[in-house]
Enzyme design. Sequence first.
Site, short mmCIF file in Angstrom:
data_model
loop_
_atom_site.label_atom_id
_atom_site.label_comp_id
_atom_site.label_asym_id
_atom_site.label_seq_id
_atom_site.Cartn_x
_atom_site.Cartn_y
_atom_site.Cartn_z
N ARG A 70 0.82 -1.23 0.00
CA ARG A 70 0.00 0.00 0.00
C ARG A 70 0.85 1.27 0.00
O ARG A 70 0.50 2.28 0.60
CB ARG A 70 -0.91 0.05 1.24
CG ARG A 70 -2.05 -0.88 1.20
CD ARG A 70 -2.93 -0.68 -0.04
NE ARG A 70 -4.13 -1.46 0.10
CZ ARG A 70 -4.18 -2.76 -0.10
NH1 ARG A 70 -3.12 -3.42 -0.48
NH2 ARG A 70 -5.32 -3.41 0.05
N SER A 97 -10.40 0.59 2.99
CA SER A 97 -9.69 0.43 4.27
C SER A 97 -9.09 1.77 4.68
O SER A 97 -8.36 2.38 3.90
CB SER A 97 -8.53 -0.57 4.13
OG SER A 97 -8.97 -1.82 3.72
N GLU A 117 -4.05 4.29 5.74
CA GLU A 117 -3.76 4.01 4.33
C GLU A 117 -4.22 5.21 3.50
O GLU A 117 -3.63 5.57 2.49
CB GLU A 117 -4.53 2.75 3.92
CG GLU A 117 -4.15 2.25 2.56
CD GLU A 117 -5.29 1.58 1.86
OE1 GLU A 117 -5.79 2.15 0.87
OE2 GLU A 117 -5.70 0.51 2.32
N1 EPU Z 1 -12.35 -10.05 9.66
C1 EPU Z 1 -12.98 -10.03 10.88
N2 EPU Z 1 -14.16 -9.37 10.97
C2 EPU Z 1 -14.71 -8.75 9.91
C3 EPU Z 1 -14.08 -8.75 8.67
C4 EPU Z 1 -12.87 -9.42 8.57
O1 EPU Z 1 -12.51 -10.61 11.85
O2 EPU Z 1 -15.78 -8.16 10.07
C5 EPU Z 1 -11.08 -10.77 9.56
C6 EPU Z 1 -11.32 -12.11 8.91
O3 EPU Z 1 -10.63 -13.06 9.64
C7 EPU Z 1 -10.70 -11.96 7.55
C8 EPU Z 1 -9.62 -10.93 7.82
O4 EPU Z 1 -10.17 -10.06 8.80
O5 EPU Z 1 -10.18 -13.17 7.10
C9 EPU Z 1 -9.21 -10.15 6.60
O6 EPU Z 1 -10.33 -9.45 6.06
P1 EPU Z 1 -10.42 -9.12 4.51
O7 EPU Z 1 -10.26 -10.34 3.70
O8 EPU Z 1 -11.61 -8.29 4.24
O9 EPU Z 1 -9.10 -8.29 4.22
P2 EPU Z 1 -8.41 -7.06 4.97
O10 EPU Z 1 -7.03 -7.47 5.30
O11 EPU Z 1 -9.23 -6.53 6.08
C10 EPU Z 1 -7.39 -6.13 2.79
C11 EPU Z 1 -7.24 -4.82 2.10
C12 EPU Z 1 -8.49 -4.46 1.32
C13 EPU Z 1 -8.81 -5.58 0.34
C14 EPU Z 1 -8.99 -6.87 1.14
C15 EPU Z 1 -9.25 -8.07 0.24
C16 EPU Z 1 -5.68 -3.54 3.43
C17 EPU Z 1 -5.49 -2.37 4.34
N3 EPU Z 1 -6.92 -3.77 3.05
O12 EPU Z 1 -8.36 -5.97 3.80
O13 EPU Z 1 -8.18 -3.32 0.55
O14 EPU Z 1 -9.98 -5.32 -0.41
O15 EPU Z 1 -7.77 -7.14 1.86
O16 EPU Z 1 -8.10 -8.48 -0.34
O17 EPU Z 1 -4.71 -4.20 3.09
C18 EPU Z 1 -8.25 -0.93 0.57
O18 EPU Z 1 -7.03 -0.97 0.49
O19 EPU Z 1 -8.90 0.14 0.60
C19 EPU Z 1 -8.97 -2.18 0.63
C20 EPU Z 1 -10.27 -2.23 0.75
#
Ligand code: EPU
Length: 340
Positions: free
Chosen positions: A165, A239, A336
């Site tokens: 990022r 995010s 971010e």
């Molecule tokens: N989770 C929870 N509760 C929730 C939602 C998620 O506990 O309500 C946990 C789950 O265990 C899940 C984990 O968080 O497996 C990861 O969640 P998610 O797959 O949504 O990914 P993230 O790491 O929270 C990142 C990116 C997103 C991108 C998603 C999907 C960053 C800061 N964010 O989110 O990017 O869409 O992965 O790949 O790295 C953005 O950059 O604006 C963005 C949306």
Amino acid sequence: MIFRENVPLSGLNTFKTGGSAKFFCIVGTVDELKNAVCFVTENKLPFFVLGGGSNALFSDRVFEGLVIKMEMMGRGAVEKENGTIHLSAAAGESWDKLVSLAVGNNFYGIENLSGIPGTVGGAAVQNIGAYGAEAGDSIIEVEILDVSDMKVKTLNVKERLFSYRDSIFKKLEGKNYIVTRVLFRLKKEGELNMKYKDIREYFENKNFGEITLKDLRSAVLEIRSKKFPNLNKFGTAGSFFKNPTVNKNFYESLREKYPQIPTYPVGGENFRISLAWILDNICGLKGFKKGAVGLYENQPLVLTNFGGASANDIKNLADEIARTVKEKIGIEIDPEVVCV
Ligand code: EPU
């Protein structure tokens, strides 16, 4: 080229907040961009380059400089040897239109980044990422205007332009660079990237034969639509924070206390940990709302303006979240989103 004064910014960003820009212009060519840079140099003003406004939080005050709205357009693909495609796009092109074009032509590489709002230039600056892919994985060159000598230059990805990022364009060393065009290396015969849990689960639950590039794009769009607020209704920049990176000792102590926490090794004995999980399961903040701002109920990393929130309201909640995470597990988290 017109320089407008006191232009409101709330209609130009996806958080739908912000004051106004003291000066504002739209650039469609390198020459117009050079004119804009001359304007700020002559008037000794700061500038901010705005793409789709999908990753910026503009302050409620006046931005005392020039906002340059990047609208340089143009795309082209060239077929190289071994089924490699070089797809070039100007910085103002819509990111998702580019992904749709690539998928429509069966070019592999950026399909997991479907549905991300914003522009091609923004995609490079932010090194956007989702579902196991990052823009920087497919970028081979970035064309920039170097405002220190007003020359257009080509930066090769070997110059280590990208990290999680982040990119050179967000750092001090890249402060003089304005992205004008991005070159992607895609593949005609590629492999689908199905590493990410959400994508695997999506296809496991459906009776698919052979999964095509178009199926994968549809899957990503559907998964995203469930996780993110509808931009037509609410304000958000995706995010708000990055997932924090911690060292091995910290990772092990955290794992001992919270065995369920999702973590990913990122090399050099460091681990990235899921902030969404922390906010949900340790801080209990998922769905928490303060006035018109809250942590989205399907994805707590996503700060949402439910209508009428100011930039200050969003910033205050973000600061409160950062304090809570620090208190609960002792780590600092970084936004971010770019605060302007
Ligand atoms: N989770 C929870 N509760 C929730 C939602 C998620 O506990 O309500 C946990 C789950 O265990 C899940 C984990 O968080 O497996 C990861 O969640 P998610 O797959 O949504 O990914 P993230 O790491 O929270 C990142 C990116 C997103 C991108 C998603 C999907 C960053 C800061 N964010 O989110 O990017 O869409 O992965 O790949 O790295 C953005 O950059 O604006 C963005 C949306």
